[in-house]
Enzyme design. Structure first.
Site, PDB file in Angstrom:
ATOM      1  N   LYS A  13      23.511 -14.061  16.376  1.00 27.62           N
ATOM      2  CA  LYS A  13      23.731 -14.278  17.812  1.00 27.62           C
ATOM      3  C   LYS A  13      22.397 -14.375  18.542  1.00 27.62           C
ATOM      4  O   LYS A  13      22.167 -15.293  19.324  1.00 27.62           O
ATOM      5  CB  LYS A  13      24.572 -13.133  18.422  1.00 27.62           C
ATOM      6  CG  LYS A  13      25.946 -12.968  17.796  1.00 27.62           C
ATOM      7  CD  LYS A  13      26.751 -11.864  18.469  1.00 27.62           C
ATOM      8  CE  LYS A  13      26.155 -10.482  18.319  1.00 27.62           C
ATOM      9  NZ  LYS A  13      26.130  -9.967  16.920  1.00 27.62           N
ATOM     10  N   ARG A  88      32.046  -6.702  24.282  1.00 27.34           N
ATOM     11  CA  ARG A  88      32.160  -6.134  22.945  1.00 27.34           C
ATOM     12  C   ARG A  88      33.496  -5.410  22.764  1.00 27.34           C
ATOM     13  O   ARG A  88      33.794  -4.945  21.676  1.00 27.34           O
ATOM     14  CB  ARG A  88      31.022  -5.144  22.864  1.00 27.34           C
ATOM     15  CG  ARG A  88      30.514  -4.761  21.557  1.00 27.34           C
ATOM     16  CD  ARG A  88      29.618  -5.757  20.928  1.00 27.34           C
ATOM     17  NE  ARG A  88      28.691  -5.101  20.073  1.00 27.34           N
ATOM     18  CZ  ARG A  88      27.399  -5.377  20.035  1.00 27.34           C
ATOM     19  NH1 ARG A  88      26.893  -6.307  20.804  1.00 27.34           N
ATOM     20  NH2 ARG A  88      26.629  -4.755  19.210  1.00 27.34           N
ATOM     21  N   ARG A 127      15.917  -7.911   8.268  1.00 27.89           N
ATOM     22  CA  ARG A 127      15.431  -8.284   9.613  1.00 27.89           C
ATOM     23  C   ARG A 127      14.197  -7.465   9.992  1.00 27.89           C
ATOM     24  O   ARG A 127      14.129  -6.265   9.753  1.00 27.89           O
ATOM     25  CB  ARG A 127      16.528  -8.046  10.645  1.00 27.89           C
ATOM     26  CG  ARG A 127      15.990  -8.194  12.074  1.00 27.89           C
ATOM     27  CD  ARG A 127      17.025  -8.254  13.122  1.00 27.89           C
ATOM     28  NE  ARG A 127      17.970  -7.172  13.086  1.00 27.89           N
ATOM     29  CZ  ARG A 127      19.109  -7.158  13.767  1.00 27.89           C
ATOM     30  NH1 ARG A 127      19.421  -8.177  14.517  1.00 27.89           N
ATOM     31  NH2 ARG A 127      19.919  -6.135  13.680  1.00 27.89           N
ATOM     32  N   ARG A 160      14.671  -2.338  12.674  1.00 24.00           N
ATOM     33  CA  ARG A 160      15.420  -1.637  13.723  1.00 24.00           C
ATOM     34  C   ARG A 160      16.027  -0.346  13.175  1.00 24.00           C
ATOM     35  O   ARG A 160      16.473  -0.321  12.036  1.00 24.00           O
ATOM     36  CB  ARG A 160      16.526  -2.561  14.247  1.00 24.00           C
ATOM     37  CG  ARG A 160      16.284  -3.021  15.674  1.00 24.00           C
ATOM     38  CD  ARG A 160      17.185  -4.124  16.080  1.00 24.00           C
ATOM     39  NE  ARG A 160      18.602  -3.768  16.110  1.00 24.00           N
ATOM     40  CZ  ARG A 160      19.557  -4.574  16.545  1.00 24.00           C
ATOM     41  NH1 ARG A 160      19.243  -5.779  16.986  1.00 24.00           N
ATOM     42  NH2 ARG A 160      20.807  -4.201  16.546  1.00 24.00           N
ATOM     43  N   ARG A 171      28.543  -0.071  11.876  1.00 24.32           N
ATOM     44  CA  ARG A 171      28.554  -1.153  12.890  1.00 24.32           C
ATOM     45  C   ARG A 171      29.587  -2.216  12.517  1.00 24.32           C
ATOM     46  O   ARG A 171      30.280  -2.748  13.386  1.00 24.32           O
ATOM     47  CB  ARG A 171      27.158  -1.776  13.011  1.00 24.32           C
ATOM     48  CG  ARG A 171      26.200  -0.901  13.810  1.00 24.32           C
ATOM     49  CD  ARG A 171      24.758  -1.287  13.580  1.00 24.32           C
ATOM     50  NE  ARG A 171      24.438  -2.621  14.034  1.00 24.32           N
ATOM     51  CZ  ARG A 171      23.353  -3.294  13.635  1.00 24.32           C
ATOM     52  NH1 ARG A 171      22.504  -2.750  12.784  1.00 24.32           N
ATOM     53  NH2 ARG A 171      23.115  -4.498  14.099  1.00 24.32           N
TER      54      ARG A 171
END
Ligand code: AP5
Length: 218
Positions: A13, A88, A127, A160, A171
């Site tokens: 996203k 969300r 990431r 992160r 998540r």
């Protein structure tokens, strides 16, 4: 153009929203980025948000809705925006639809990026994000030229806090329970598009652009 981007954690996203924002000259509004900024500042909001984010849980709806409505009033969003990570929950979507209709506005496009679970985990585990400018990299799919150094500003690249294995699993579960029902909420809206999020960043961008162009001239 007012665009909502849906999709599970790691779907891309943020990656796509940045490019779309540039193309249409509209701001990318990421609730995740706003919250991480508050955490960095160690504000009261940041401290409260961190307690949820570190566990992979959602921050309470009321806080998030206030953040978004305030951000939309701040200017720069009059030509439109791309919302990345909001709404969300169905409660957030209902509150947002009603806030827009009070302003006589509506969303032009809702894009849902679809990606297989194994690929989501690969994307999140590799990431890396720049602490200075927020640029995003991936150790395998989009590596920086120098190890742990941002190509754009020379800042340090970090993983992160919520990208560890345990938090990612939660998540994905939270997404399934609380966010996936939004597909049903928007599917009948006439502006919903499912986009295949597998493949290269460039190929997915092309699919996104096609979906958005179709939406502009129905
Ligand atoms: P948020 O920051 O929104 O995280 P998320 O939704 O879990 O999504 P991500 O940012 O992890 O992934 P992404 O889809 O943007 O993928 P990306 O482009 O980075 O939210 C974090 C937390 O904040 C939440 O858990 C919650 O606590 C809180 N929060 C935020 N909004 C909230 C809300 N509305 N309500 C309540 N709480 C909220 O890509 C991932 C990686 O893959 C990158 O390394 C990238 O380089 C790579 N990549 C991207 N595309 C490709 C591709 N096609 N091929 C290979 N690699 C790719």
């Amino acid at each position: 153009m007012k665009i909502i981007m849906l999709g599970p954690p790691g779907a891309g996203k943020g990656t796509q929203a940045r490019m779309i924002a540039e193309k249409y000259s509209i701001p990318q509004i990421s609730t995740g980025d706003i919250l991480r900024e508050e955490v960095k500042k160690d504000s009261a909001l940041g401290r409260e948000a961190k307690s949820y984010m570190d566990k992979g849980e959602l921050v309470p709806d009321k806080l998030i809705i206030d953040i978004i409505l305030k951000r939309l009033d701040e200017g720069g969003a009059s030509k439109g925006y791309i919302l990345d990570g909001f709404p969300r929950t169905v409660a957030q979507a209902v509150a947002f639809t009603s806030a827009l209709s009070e302003r006589d506005e509506r969303v032009d496009s809702v894009i849902n990026i679809e990606v297989e679970r194994g690929e989501l985990i690969r994307r999140l585990s590799g990431r890396r994000t720049c602490v200075e400018c927020g640029a995003m990299f991936h150790v395998h799919f989009d590596p920086p030229r120098r190890d742990a150094v941002c190509d754009k500003c020379g800042g340090k690249l970090i993983r992160r806090d919520d990208d560890n294995e345990e938090t990612v699993a939660n998540r994905l579960e939270v997404y399934r329970k609380q966010t996936e029902p939004l597909i049903n909420y928007y599917e009948g809206s006439g502006v919903f598009n499912a986009v295949d999020g597998m493949g290269s960043i460039e190929d997915i961008l092309k699919r996104m652009e096609e979906a958005l162009e179709g939406q502009k001239d129905p």
